[in-house]
Design a protein around this motif. Sequence first.
Motif, PDB file in Angstrom:
ATOM      1  N   TYR A   3      43.817  45.496  45.455  1.00 28.00           N
ATOM      2  CA  TYR A   3      43.750  44.014  45.439  1.00 28.00           C
ATOM      3  C   TYR A   3      42.223  43.596  45.264  1.00 28.00           C
ATOM      4  N   SER A  34      44.120  34.535  41.130  1.00 27.96           N
ATOM      5  CA  SER A  34      45.258  35.389  40.425  1.00 27.96           C
ATOM      6  C   SER A  34      44.595  35.896  38.933  1.00 27.96           C
ATOM      7  N   CYS A  49      46.394  31.407  31.518  1.00 26.82           N
ATOM      8  CA  CYS A  49      47.701  31.200  32.312  1.00 26.82           C
ATOM      9  C   CYS A  49      48.574  30.660  31.532  1.00 26.82           C
ATOM     10  N   SER A  71      44.738  39.454  45.110  1.00 22.66           N
ATOM     11  CA  SER A  71      45.733  39.429  43.971  1.00 22.66           C
ATOM     12  C   SER A  71      45.325  41.021  43.226  1.00 22.66           C
ATOM     13  N   VAL A  83      50.645  38.875  37.780  1.00 29.39           N
ATOM     14  CA  VAL A  83      49.582  39.175  38.906  1.00 29.39           C
ATOM     15  C   VAL A  83      50.311  38.447  40.176  1.00 29.39           C
ATOM     16  N   TYR A  84      50.541  39.446  41.246  1.00 31.46           N
ATOM     17  CA  TYR A  84      51.009  38.963  42.515  1.00 31.46           C
ATOM     18  C   TYR A  84      49.708  38.546  43.480  1.00 31.46           C
ATOM     19  N   ALA A  85      49.773  37.392  44.243  1.00 33.56           N
ATOM     20  CA  ALA A  85      48.674  37.027  44.745  1.00 33.56           C
ATOM     21  C   ALA A  85      49.049  36.463  46.113  1.00 33.56           C
ATOM     22  N   ILE A  99      53.405  34.571  42.248  1.00 38.95           N
ATOM     23  CA  ILE A  99      53.234  35.348  41.078  1.00 38.95           C
ATOM     24  C   ILE A  99      52.785  34.357  39.893  1.00 38.95           C
TER      25      ILE A  99
END
Length: 134
Positions: A3, A34, A49, A71, A83-85, A99
């Motif tokens: 992360y 993210s 984004c 993230s 991206v997971y945050a 996400i």
Amino acid sequence: MNYVESSRLIKSEDLNHHGTLFAGRMAEWFVESSFFGAAKIKGEANLVCAQIHDIRYLLPVHSGEIITFASKVIKVGATSMFVYAKVLNMNGDKVLEGIVRFVSVDENENKIPHNITLDEPETDEDKELIKMIK
């Protein structure tokens, strides 16, 4: 992948009329954090984004709290990165997760390949995170 972390102090100007962190401010910081995760693996900032797949607000946040954003990229396509945050409060409780999909672009804002590959997910956590992508 590890992360990428960042933190914020919640101030009175960040609050809504209920005295908790304004969801719009949190969403702004969420996308920014993210981006940090995506830029870390990409090595350059030519990402935009493209979609917020999911944001789940789980707990309220109050003035004076410090929250930590964590993230990491969990999946890549030819031009995109997912991206997971997550956001944790000072007690380590998850207050938000979600996400975001970023797309690699050129100077004319056309999609371009980012040439990044990821190893297959090995941990149960990473396998579950990938399932969150819709």
